[in-house]
Scaffold this active site. Structure first.
Site, PDB file in Angstrom:
ATOM      1  CD  GLU A  98      10.606   2.472   1.001  1.00 50.23           C
ATOM      2  OE1 GLU A  98      11.819   2.230   0.938  1.00 50.23           O
ATOM      3  OE2 GLU A  98       9.863   2.478  -0.005  1.00 50.23           O
TER       4      GLU A  98
ATOM      5  CB  CYS B  96       2.669   9.403  -0.340  1.00 53.09           C
ATOM      6  SG  CYS B  96       2.139   7.779  -0.940  1.00 53.09           S
TER       7      CYS B  96
ATOM      8  CB  CYS C 134       0.717  -4.610  -0.822  1.00 55.04           C
ATOM      9  SG  CYS C 134      -0.900  -4.226  -1.548  1.00 55.04           S
TER      10      CYS C 134
ATOM     11  CB  CYS D 180      -1.231  -3.981  -8.670  1.00 51.58           C
ATOM     12  SG  CYS D 180      -2.802  -3.786  -7.791  1.00 51.58           S
TER      13      CYS D 180
ATOM     14  CB  CYS E 125       2.219  -1.836  -7.774  1.00 57.49           C
ATOM     15  SG  CYS E 125       2.523  -1.038  -6.185  1.00 57.49           S
TER      16      CYS E 125
ATOM     17  N   GLY F 205       0.400  -0.852   0.856  1.00 53.14           N
ATOM     18  CA  GLY F 205      -0.809  -1.482   1.357  1.00 53.14           C
ATOM     19  C   GLY F 205      -2.097  -0.997   0.705  1.00 53.14           C
ATOM     20  CD  GLU F 206      -7.189  -1.367  -1.046  1.00 55.31           C
ATOM     21  OE1 GLU F 206      -7.919  -0.535  -0.454  1.00 55.31           O
ATOM     22  OE2 GLU F 206      -6.835  -1.250  -2.234  1.00 55.31           O
TER      23      GLU F 206
ATOM     24  CB  SER G 280      -5.428   5.548  -3.199  1.00 49.56           C
ATOM     25  OG  SER G 280      -5.349   4.841  -4.421  1.00 49.56           O
TER      26      SER G 280
ATOM     27  CB  SER H 251      -5.737   1.886  -8.282  1.00 48.63           C
ATOM     28  OG  SER H 251      -5.032   2.651  -7.339  1.00 48.63           O
ATOM     29  CG  LEU H 252     -10.409   2.430 -13.991  1.00 49.12           C
ATOM     30  CD1 LEU H 252     -11.352   1.435 -13.332  1.00 49.12           C
ATOM     31  CD2 LEU H 252     -11.173   3.573 -14.643  1.00 49.12           C
ATOM     32  CG  HIS H 253      -4.275   1.376 -12.844  1.00 50.61           C
ATOM     33  ND1 HIS H 253      -3.708   2.639 -12.836  1.00 50.61           N
ATOM     34  CD2 HIS H 253      -4.321   0.974 -11.549  1.00 50.61           C
ATOM     35  CE1 HIS H 253      -3.413   2.985 -11.594  1.00 50.61           C
ATOM     36  NE2 HIS H 253      -3.776   2.001 -10.797  1.00 50.61           N
TER      37      HIS H 253
ATOM     38  CG  ASN I 121       6.795   6.615 -11.522  1.00 51.84           C
ATOM     39  OD1 ASN I 121       7.360   7.514 -12.133  1.00 51.84           O
ATOM     40  ND2 ASN I 121       5.631   6.807 -10.897  1.00 51.84           N
TER      41      ASN I 121
ATOM     42  CB  CYS J  11       2.958   6.762  -8.253  1.00 52.47           C
ATOM     43  SG  CYS J  11       1.414   5.838  -8.200  1.00 52.47           S
TER      44      CYS J  11
END
Length: 397
Positions: free
Chosen positions: A118, A131, A138, A142, A145, A203-204, A235, A257-259, A334, A377
């Protein structure tokens, strides 16, 4: 899968049973393709520039369109290569103008039924951001996600990454001679629907570094798709060993991506943290090539209710980022079906943002976009995977 097998996951360049597509090829690959069909060495550079311009500036679908290329070469190209795009399986348009495309990639072997990814287009008044995905699925898992609940299938090739932009530009009428959608949902300032690219889809990206680097070189070439590297952001969840090479070889902007501000919490939210903890990750950010006040690193921080959204955590975030040219992108969580978290209350998000802003950091709160079509996201997951999951559930009932 371990890290070694991921880094070497195949990213095919040609389809099975069809002519190989030149769409997404680098200049070097395009030159090699021309040499392989007998173009004299003395002409390779000129012919490469011609074909490149037609593919990436004009967005052609047929070699016959290349008016300044001789008919003999056009015929030979058509006999050996194609300009095939991935298939757009579905297009969804949100009430806020966000568009999500489910793209089916051509099969890469006899067993492949065609993987799907996507990509999402987000229009704003002064820009349009695409995006894009770098992997099918992936492996990072996480916990906040949706994409992380889909297993890694394979890396995307550079050509498959670039093709997402080409498909989006066609859909938005962003090539010469095409007509944009007349729904009033595109940017109202400037004359290009797509101005920015973010590798924030499935994906990373840094587990597919070589193909991402190649793709950035094609996306940013000034004689083709012509996106500034300062408008291309990659990212990462924190694949530290590849970060320096990204800045040095790709020259893109960096988002992290810290979070979380504590390792024990980040271990749960972003399991990769167990391998590359916060201190190691931030040291790599401090030495990221090209980072400056004019090229700040974006730190993404998803706001999870009663998990990571306290004023104390905002102050700790400020302490951790001291000395790093940074901005903090606060992302309201989200939701997706079965998600284990809730979004922080709005006043809590605003207080967190105020603390960070008052410390001298830009701290925009990302407006949720495309939630109604699961395009926001953290919500991306291929429709095929969702349908298969539903089928499995129905079979168990």
């Amino acid at each position: 899968m371990n890290e070694i097998s991921l880094m070497s996951a195949p990213a095919p360049e040609a389809t099975i049973g069809t002519l190989p597509s030149l769409l997404g090829a680098t200049r070097e690959e395009l030159g090699d393709a021309l040499a392989a069909i007998g173009v004299p060495e003395r002409e390779i550079r000129m012919r490469t520039a011609q074909v490149w311009h037609w593919i990436y500036f004009h967005g052609i679908r047929s070699f016959d369109t290349m008016l300044n290329v001789g008919k003999g070469l056009r015929t030979t190209l058509a006999a050996h290569y194609s300009l095939e795009r991935p298939q757009v399986v579905s297009e969804q348009v949100s009430v806020d103008g966000t568009r999500k495309w489910l793209i089916r990639l051509p099969p890469v072997d006899a067993q492949d039924r065609g993987a799907e990814v996507e990509c999402v287009y987000i229009p704003e008044s002064d820009r349009g951001t695409l995006c894009i995905s770098s992997q099918v699925g992936c492996t990072l898992t996480c916990s906040f996600c949706h994409t992380g609940t889909q297993k890694l299938v394979r890396n995307l090739s550079a050509r498959e990454i670039v093709s997402q932009l080409v498909v989006a530009r066609e859909k938005l009428g962003d090539f010469p001679g095409l007509v944009p959608p007349k729904d009033g949902l595109l940017p109202t300032e400037g004359n290009r629907p797509i101005t920015n690219i973010v590798f924030m889809g499935m994906g990373e990206p840094l587990y597919n570094f070589d193909n991402v680097r190649k793709a950035v070189s094609v996306l940013s070439d000034g004689e083709g798709l012509s996106l500034s590297r300062r408008r291309i952001t990659v990212s990462t969840a924190g694949v530290v060993p590849q970060m320096e090479a990204l800045g040095r070889e790709a020259g893109s902007m960096l988002a992290v991506s810290l979070h979380a501000v504590r390792d024990d919490l980040r271990d749960k939210l972003v399991p990769l943290n167990k391998k590359y903890p916060i201190k190691t990750l931030l040291e790599a950010c401090r030495t990221y090539p090209g980072a400056s006040n004019a090229r700040r690193i974006t730190f993404e921080y998803v706001m999870l209710k009663d998990i990571n959204d306290s004023p104390a955590e905002a102050r700790e975030l400020i302490r951790l980022l001291k000395g790093i040219p940074a901005k903090i992108n606060l992302i309201p969580f989200n939701p997706w079906p079965g998600a284990p978290y809730d979004c922080s209350d709005w006043d809590r998000i605003e207080r967190f943002s105020d603390i960070v802003f008052n410390a001298g950091y830009a701290s925009p709160v990302r407006t949720p976009r495309g939630r109604d079509i699961l395009a926001a996201c953290g919500q991306l997951k291929s429709e095929t995977e969702k349908l298969r999951a539903r089928a499995r559930l129905l079979g168990e009932d």
